[in-house]
Design a protein around this motif. Structure first.
Motif, short mmCIF file in Angstrom:
data_model
loop_
_atom_site.label_atom_id
_atom_site.label_comp_id
_atom_site.label_asym_id
_atom_site.label_seq_id
_atom_site.Cartn_x
_atom_site.Cartn_y
_atom_site.Cartn_z
N LEU A 3 0.82 -1.20 0.00
CA LEU A 3 0.00 0.00 0.00
C LEU A 3 0.86 1.26 0.00
O LEU A 3 0.57 2.23 -0.72
CB LEU A 3 -0.93 0.00 1.22
N MET A 4 1.92 1.27 0.80
CA MET A 4 2.78 2.45 0.90
C MET A 4 3.46 2.76 -0.42
O MET A 4 3.79 3.91 -0.71
CB MET A 4 3.83 2.25 2.00
N ASN A 5 3.69 1.74 -1.24
CA ASN A 5 4.34 1.96 -2.53
C ASN A 5 3.35 2.25 -3.65
O ASN A 5 3.63 3.05 -4.54
CB ASN A 5 5.20 0.74 -2.91
N VAL A 6 2.20 1.59 -3.61
CA VAL A 6 1.23 1.72 -4.69
C VAL A 6 0.30 2.92 -4.50
O VAL A 6 -0.04 3.62 -5.46
CB VAL A 6 0.39 0.43 -4.82
N GLN A 29 10.73 8.37 -1.84
CA GLN A 29 10.10 8.26 -0.53
C GLN A 29 8.87 9.10 -0.39
O GLN A 29 8.22 9.11 0.63
CB GLN A 29 11.10 8.63 0.56
N ALA A 30 8.59 9.96 -1.38
CA ALA A 30 7.46 10.88 -1.28
C ALA A 30 6.16 10.11 -1.36
O ALA A 30 6.07 9.07 -1.97
CB ALA A 30 7.53 11.93 -2.38
N ILE A 89 -2.98 7.44 -6.28
CA ILE A 89 -3.70 8.68 -6.00
C ILE A 89 -3.23 9.79 -6.91
O ILE A 89 -4.04 10.58 -7.43
CB ILE A 89 -3.51 9.07 -4.51
N SER A 90 -1.91 9.88 -7.15
CA SER A 90 -1.37 10.91 -8.04
C SER A 90 -1.91 10.77 -9.45
O SER A 90 -2.35 11.74 -10.07
CB SER A 90 0.16 10.86 -8.05
N LEU A 91 -1.88 9.53 -9.97
CA LEU A 91 -2.41 9.28 -11.32
C LEU A 91 -3.89 9.59 -11.39
O LEU A 91 -4.38 10.14 -12.39
CB LEU A 91 -2.14 7.83 -11.73
N TRP A 92 -4.62 9.22 -10.32
CA TRP A 92 -6.06 9.49 -10.30
C TRP A 92 -6.35 10.99 -10.33
O TRP A 92 -7.25 11.46 -11.03
CB TRP A 92 -6.69 8.85 -9.07
N LEU A 93 -5.58 11.75 -9.55
CA LEU A 93 -5.77 13.21 -9.53
C LEU A 93 -5.48 13.83 -10.88
O LEU A 93 -6.25 14.68 -11.37
CB LEU A 93 -4.88 13.83 -8.45
#
Length: 200
Positions: free
Chosen positions: A9-12, A199-200, A17-21
């Motif tokens: 989850l931390m990696n995906v 890491q972001a 979320i970025s791609l969805w936005l």
């Protein structure tokens, strides 16, 4: 298993979320462009045509604002609308944020500093401008005062404090990297103090 799921989850999640936005922004702008085309009587439904139209319109507006008469007319309309208190508050805030983000070709006045606290600790701050408003300077005791922004973690809000320049410790750290450090409460960093995109 729980640790593996958390790692996944931390990696995906950030990427998803970025791609969805960005996809949502693309779809919204594309829909706006399609609506404009339909108003013009053009009925072509190809994914992305509206987005391209909006991009071209923004580019044309940018070119138009390089013409003095248009820039003057817009500034005049802006001054008239700024007479309304509510509009002035909302528009002024949005314009200031946009100005902060668009600093191409402008000297970067934002400097990263450390400010010592009463308990001996230090907090990361940003000198946003070297020229505080005159009313503040008149009210403060004698000294070289500068506005320092203390960013709050995980939000764009912050606290602005007036600090004497002599009490600041300059830091050789870019505004963008230090801002990222503050926004993530120090999570986004590497041993040499540079942000780690992974890491972001």
């Amino acid at each position: 298993m729980k640790r593996t799921l958390t790692r996944g989850l931390m990696n995906v999640l950030p990427m998803a979320i970025s791609l969805w936005l960005f996809w949502s922004l693309f779809v919204s702008l594309d829909g706006l462009g399609v609506l404009l085309l339909e108003l013009l009587g053009i009925d072509i439904h190809v994914r992305g045509e509206g987005f391209i139209l909006v991009g071209l319109l923004v580019f044309v507006v940018g070119l138009a604002f390089s013409v003095s008469p248009i820039a003057w007319l817009y500034a005049w309309i802006e001054r008239q609308l700024m007479r309304f208190p509510l509009f002035k508050s909302v528009y002024g805030s949005i314009r200031d944020i946009a100005s902060l983000m668009n600093r191409d070709g402008k000297p970067k006045q934002q400097k990263t500093v450390l400010v010592k606290q009463a308990n001996g600790g230090f907090v990361v701050g940003f000198i946003m401008t070297d020229k505080p408003p005159r009313p503040l300077l008149d009210a403060l005791p004698e000294g070289d005062w500068v506005p320092v922004l203390f960013q709050l973690s995980y939000q764009m809000a912050g606290v602005t404090s007036l600090v004497k320049r002599e009490d600041l410790i300059p830091v050789d750290w870019s505004f963008e990297e230090a801002m990222r450090f503050n926004l993530t409460a120090g999570i986004s960093q590497t041993p040499n103090g540079r942000s780690d995109p992974g890491q972001a």
